[in-house]
Design a protein around this motif. Sequence first.
Motif, PDB file in Angstrom:
ATOM      1  N   HIS A 115     -17.021  20.600 -15.989  1.00 35.39           N
ATOM      2  CA  HIS A 115     -15.793  19.827 -15.842  1.00 35.39           C
ATOM      3  C   HIS A 115     -15.898  18.455 -16.499  1.00 35.39           C
ATOM      4  N   CYS A 116     -14.920  18.139 -17.337  1.00 35.17           N
ATOM      5  CA  CYS A 116     -14.721  16.790 -17.870  1.00 35.17           C
ATOM      6  C   CYS A 116     -13.395  16.296 -17.310  1.00 35.17           C
ATOM      7  N   TYR A 117     -13.403  15.141 -16.665  1.00 36.88           N
ATOM      8  CA  TYR A 117     -12.177  14.646 -16.037  1.00 36.88           C
ATOM      9  C   TYR A 117     -11.370  13.806 -17.022  1.00 36.88           C
ATOM     10  N   CYS A 118     -10.051  14.047 -17.040  1.00 29.98           N
ATOM     11  CA  CYS A 118      -9.167  13.198 -17.833  1.00 29.98           C
ATOM     12  C   CYS A 118      -8.113  12.529 -16.957  1.00 29.98           C
ATOM     13  N   SER A 119      -8.250  12.633 -15.628  1.00 28.25           N
ATOM     14  CA  SER A 119      -7.369  11.908 -14.701  1.00 28.25           C
ATOM     15  C   SER A 119      -7.969  11.992 -13.314  1.00 28.25           C
ATOM     16  N   PHE A 120      -7.600  11.025 -12.451  1.00 25.76           N
ATOM     17  CA  PHE A 120      -8.007  11.080 -11.049  1.00 25.76           C
ATOM     18  C   PHE A 120      -7.127  10.111 -10.264  1.00 25.76           C
TER      19      PHE A 120
END
Length: 378
Positions: free
Chosen positions: A110-115
Motif C-alpha cells: 500500500h502507498c497512501y495518497c490521502s488520509f
Amino acid sequence: MESLEETLKGLSIARRSHPEEPTYLLHVALQPSGLLAVSCSNLTIHLHNEESLNLVGEYRGHKGPLCGLTFAHNSSDLLYSGSADGTVQAWDVRCPGTDAVQMFKSDPSHCYCSFDLNCSDMLLCAGTEQVNDEDSFLVFWDSRKPGSRLLGVYSESHSDDITQVCFHPRDKDRLASGSTDGLVNVFDLSRGAEEEALLVTCNSDSSAGSVRWSGAGYTQLLCLSHDEGLHLWDVGQLDTEEPLTIFSTSDVRSLTPLPDGVGVDYLVGGQWLEEAQKLLVVGGKNSGDLHMMECDSKGLHLLRSLEGGHTSTVRCFLWSAAGEALVTGGEDAQLLLWKPGGKQLATGKRESMKSESTVKLKSRPHKKHGFKKEKKST
C-alpha cells in the motif's frame, strides 16, 4: 464585526517566509493555539509560528511524498501526516525534531495518497494508490492503538487511486472519498460492512482531486477535479426527490469571474467558512496571482484578488477566521501570511525555486506521484 468581503478587501502581505532549502510547499494545517504545520516536497514537515511565520521546528521521518497533514481535534499537540511510504505518522509538536510518537501501517504493497482523522480523534482512514492495476483500498485504524492491526478495509467502492478521504467535521461516522476513477462516495461507517455503509456515489466525470464538506450543517460536498472541474452537491437531499447538484462545471477556466472577462488558470482548493456561511474557493494565475471567490448555486463570484505575492503555482491555503488571516504556500517555496492592513517585513518577490527533488513531482499536488517502495531483501 466586519463582513467577510470588507475583511478581504483589506488583505495585504504581513509576513513572508521561505525555507533555506528550495522545496515546494504542499499542505498547510493550523493548530488552534497558533502553530502552522507545512509539508514540503523534500519529505520534511515544518512548524511555523502563526503570527511571525518563524520556523520553530522540523520533522524528518517519511521516506515518500507526503499526502496531507492534520492536527488532532481534541489533543491538538498531535500532528498527523500521511505518505506514499505506506505510513501515517503522529508527531508531538511540543517536541520538534523528535521521532514520530505513533505509526500506522497496512499491507506492505500500500502507498497512501490521502488520509484523514475523524472529529472524535478515534478513527484514522487512509486511501491507497491502485494496487495490481485493479484494486484500491480505504484502510481504517483505531488511532488510540498505534501498531494495532487494521480495524477494517473497504475495497469495492473505488477502482483507481483514492486521492481524497475527508471525514465530516461533526459526524464521526460520515466519510467522503474521491478517486481518479471519477467517483465521490459518501459512507456511514456506523452501518459496518462496505455495501451497507455506502450512502451515495456522485460522478465527477473526471479525476477527482479534492473533496471538502461545506454548507450549513456541512450537508454539501465540494469536488475539484484534476482538470479544473468544480462540482457542488447537496448530499443532505438523499431522502428527497430534489437533485443533488447545486452547481457544476467541467472546466472552471471557461468561466469568467475575474475583471475584464477572464478566468483563473487553476484551482488551489476550497474551504467552508462557518462564521461567514460562505464557501471560499481559491484559484490562481500562472503568474502567482491569487483570486478568492465565493461559490454558490450561481457559480463563482470574485471576492478579492491578491497580487504581488507568489511567483508561481500556489499549492495550498487556509483561512483563519480567528486571526482574520490567509496563509498560502506554493512552488516558489514561499509561505505568505495575508492580514488586513498587513505590512510585510521583507519586500520584493522571490524567484521560483526548483530543486532536484521537486522537479520529479507532478505539477499538481494531488496527481499520482509514482513513489515505489523498496523491495525488502529476503
